[in-house]
Design an enzyme around this catalytic site. Sequence first.
Site, PDB file in Angstrom:
ATOM      1  N   LYS A  15       0.621  -1.305  -0.150  1.00 14.49           N
ATOM      2  CA  LYS A  15       0.007   0.028   0.069  1.00 14.49           C
ATOM      3  C   LYS A  15       0.891   1.127  -0.102  1.00 14.49           C
ATOM      4  O   LYS A  15       0.662   2.262  -0.664  1.00 14.49           O
ATOM      5  CB  LYS A  15      -0.980   0.064   1.187  1.00 14.49           C
ATOM      6  CG  LYS A  15      -1.671  -1.080   1.641  1.00 14.49           C
ATOM      7  CD  LYS A  15      -2.768  -0.243   2.773  1.00 14.49           C
ATOM      8  CE  LYS A  15      -2.059  -0.265   4.267  1.00 14.49           C
ATOM      9  NZ  LYS A  15      -1.535  -1.467   4.834  1.00 14.49           N
ATOM     10  N   ARG A  90      -8.784   1.856   9.113  1.00 12.24           N
ATOM     11  CA  ARG A  90      -8.288   0.469   9.526  1.00 12.24           C
ATOM     12  C   ARG A  90      -9.584  -0.078  10.205  1.00 12.24           C
ATOM     13  O   ARG A  90      -9.314  -1.131  10.654  1.00 12.24           O
ATOM     14  CB  ARG A  90      -6.964   0.542  10.526  1.00 12.24           C
ATOM     15  CG  ARG A  90      -5.932   0.531   9.541  1.00 12.24           C
ATOM     16  CD  ARG A  90      -5.097  -0.400  10.167  1.00 12.24           C
ATOM     17  NE  ARG A  90      -3.385  -0.279  10.122  1.00 12.24           N
ATOM     18  CZ  ARG A  90      -2.485   0.363   9.706  1.00 12.24           C
ATOM     19  NH1 ARG A  90      -2.639   1.482   9.030  1.00 12.24           N
ATOM     20  NH2 ARG A  90      -1.245  -0.196   9.529  1.00 12.24           N
ATOM     21  N   ARG A 129      11.326  -6.842   5.322  1.00 10.12           N
ATOM     22  CA  ARG A 129      11.667  -5.318   4.764  1.00 10.12           C
ATOM     23  C   ARG A 129      12.275  -4.476   5.735  1.00 10.12           C
ATOM     24  O   ARG A 129      12.224  -4.592   6.917  1.00 10.12           O
ATOM     25  CB  ARG A 129      10.132  -5.160   4.281  1.00 10.12           C
ATOM     26  CG  ARG A 129       9.455  -4.335   5.706  1.00 10.12           C
ATOM     27  CD  ARG A 129       8.261  -3.701   5.169  1.00 10.12           C
ATOM     28  NE  ARG A 129       7.273  -3.373   6.127  1.00 10.12           N
ATOM     29  CZ  ARG A 129       5.798  -2.935   6.195  1.00 10.12           C
ATOM     30  NH1 ARG A 129       5.425  -2.742   4.786  1.00 10.12           N
ATOM     31  NH2 ARG A 129       5.338  -2.624   7.049  1.00 10.12           N
ATOM     32  N   ARG A 159      11.823  -2.329  10.807  1.00 11.76           N
ATOM     33  CA  ARG A 159      10.738  -1.610  11.726  1.00 11.76           C
ATOM     34  C   ARG A 159      10.648  -2.516  13.109  1.00 11.76           C
ATOM     35  O   ARG A 159      10.748  -3.571  13.066  1.00 11.76           O
ATOM     36  CB  ARG A 159       9.454  -1.623  11.005  1.00 11.76           C
ATOM     37  CG  ARG A 159       9.299  -0.208  10.049  1.00 11.76           C
ATOM     38  CD  ARG A 159       8.154  -0.318   9.310  1.00 11.76           C
ATOM     39  NE  ARG A 159       6.857  -0.748  10.176  1.00 11.76           N
ATOM     40  CZ  ARG A 159       5.740  -0.549   9.403  1.00 11.76           C
ATOM     41  NH1 ARG A 159       5.509   0.205   8.319  1.00 11.76           N
ATOM     42  NH2 ARG A 159       4.675  -0.738  10.318  1.00 11.76           N
ATOM     43  N   ARG A 170      -0.044  -8.564  13.796  1.00 15.72           N
ATOM     44  CA  ARG A 170      -0.439  -7.543  12.876  1.00 15.72           C
ATOM     45  C   ARG A 170      -1.468  -8.014  11.679  1.00 15.72           C
ATOM     46  O   ARG A 170      -2.498  -7.466  11.509  1.00 15.72           O
ATOM     47  CB  ARG A 170       0.741  -6.677  12.098  1.00 15.72           C
ATOM     48  CG  ARG A 170       1.436  -5.962  13.277  1.00 15.72           C
ATOM     49  CD  ARG A 170       2.522  -5.207  12.649  1.00 15.72           C
ATOM     50  NE  ARG A 170       2.320  -4.229  11.499  1.00 15.72           N
ATOM     51  CZ  ARG A 170       3.053  -3.905  10.464  1.00 15.72           C
ATOM     52  NH1 ARG A 170       4.375  -4.736  10.523  1.00 15.72           N
ATOM     53  NH2 ARG A 170       2.998  -3.067   9.730  1.00 15.72           N
TER      54      ARG A 170
HETATM   55  P1  AMP Z   1       1.542   1.231   9.154  1.00  6.73           P
HETATM   56  O1  AMP Z   1       2.978   2.035   9.105  1.00  6.73           O
HETATM   57  O2  AMP Z   1       0.293   1.983   8.367  1.00  6.73           O
HETATM   58  O3  AMP Z   1       1.666  -0.235   9.016  1.00  6.73           O
HETATM   59  O4  AMP Z   1       1.268   1.441  10.891  1.00  6.73           O
HETATM   60  C1  AMP Z   1       1.986   1.263  11.815  1.00  6.73           C
HETATM   61  C2  AMP Z   1       1.146   1.121  13.048  1.00  6.73           C
HETATM   62  O5  AMP Z   1       0.662   2.595  13.331  1.00  6.73           O
HETATM   63  C3  AMP Z   1      -0.025   0.269  13.140  1.00  6.73           C
HETATM   64  O6  AMP Z   1       0.285  -1.240  13.246  1.00  6.73           O
HETATM   65  C4  AMP Z   1      -0.890   0.785  14.058  1.00  6.73           C
HETATM   66  O7  AMP Z   1      -0.442   0.566  15.556  1.00  6.73           O
HETATM   67  C5  AMP Z   1      -0.739   2.263  13.794  1.00  6.73           C
HETATM   68  N1  AMP Z   1      -1.728   2.705  12.931  1.00  6.73           N
HETATM   69  C6  AMP Z   1      -1.314   3.318  11.920  1.00  6.73           C
HETATM   70  N2  AMP Z   1      -2.564   3.553  11.199  1.00  6.73           N
HETATM   71  C7  AMP Z   1      -3.442   3.507  12.020  1.00  6.73           C
HETATM   72  C8  AMP Z   1      -4.954   3.496  12.040  1.00  6.73           C
HETATM   73  N3  AMP Z   1      -5.474   4.031  10.977  1.00  6.73           N
HETATM   74  N4  AMP Z   1      -5.717   2.797  13.052  1.00  6.73           N
HETATM   75  C9  AMP Z   1      -5.113   2.612  13.945  1.00  6.73           C
HETATM   76  N5  AMP Z   1      -3.568   2.357  14.221  1.00  6.73           N
HETATM   77  C10 AMP Z   1      -3.050   2.740  13.197  1.00  6.73           C
END
Ligand code: AMP
Length: 227
Positions: A15, A90, A129, A159, A170
Amino acid sequence: MALNVIMLGAPGAGKGTQAESFARAHGLPKISTGDILREGIKNELPLALVAKQKMDRGELADDATIVGIVRERLKNSDTKAGFVLDGFPRTVVQGQALDQLMVERGSDPLVIVDIVVPKAELVRRLSTRRICSGCGANADPLDTAATNCTVCGGVLVHRSDDNDRIVLERLRVYHESTKPVVDYYRDRPTFRTVNGAQAPDLVTAEIEATIMDATRAGLGLPLSAQR
Ligand code: AMP
């Protein structure tokens, strides 16, 4: 017509990379709630530090915090011609809040792209990654020898939420909380799925064609008619 795009897909579906590339090609801002949270953590913002505890466990941050972040970000004038949302919504609650925001903005309908990748491939991608510790860009997964970011020169790191146990958590959270978001949008005329298990360039081309199709075909109903 504003291009208001949501990229959906499991962690590791690509994404972020695809949202970045579509946004750049169309001169739109890519808005990633994960990036905003990581930036907030770096700057030691209190709300982001609270969210960090959940992020590190692979759990979702609170809906209210995330919706507040997006509400503020969408006030920025750079979103007038549209935006590409990455990692938001989400949960169904977040999706409903976004619909409400769109009504308040009087905006064109959302185009929703779901990037689909088999689970085994997602686990493989996530476990290997790396991202840049400076600017957050994804490293080229094929260039395993690289130590520095090709964008800003920062050091590449795994990460903190990409170790095996957290990766599985996740993906579980994704299926539990975020799959219903896909179902929330599925019946809209501007919802599309894309095969994310192909080479990145092919995914990019398919996304471009499918978003143009959803937009051009004028399939979007007025917002008031959307569910
Ligand atoms: P990402 O980089 O999008 O994979 O986000 C990393 C982490 O940030 C996720 O595993 C969540 O803990 C938090 N996070 C990011 N976006 C959201 C969202 N829309 N709702 C809730 N938690 C989020």
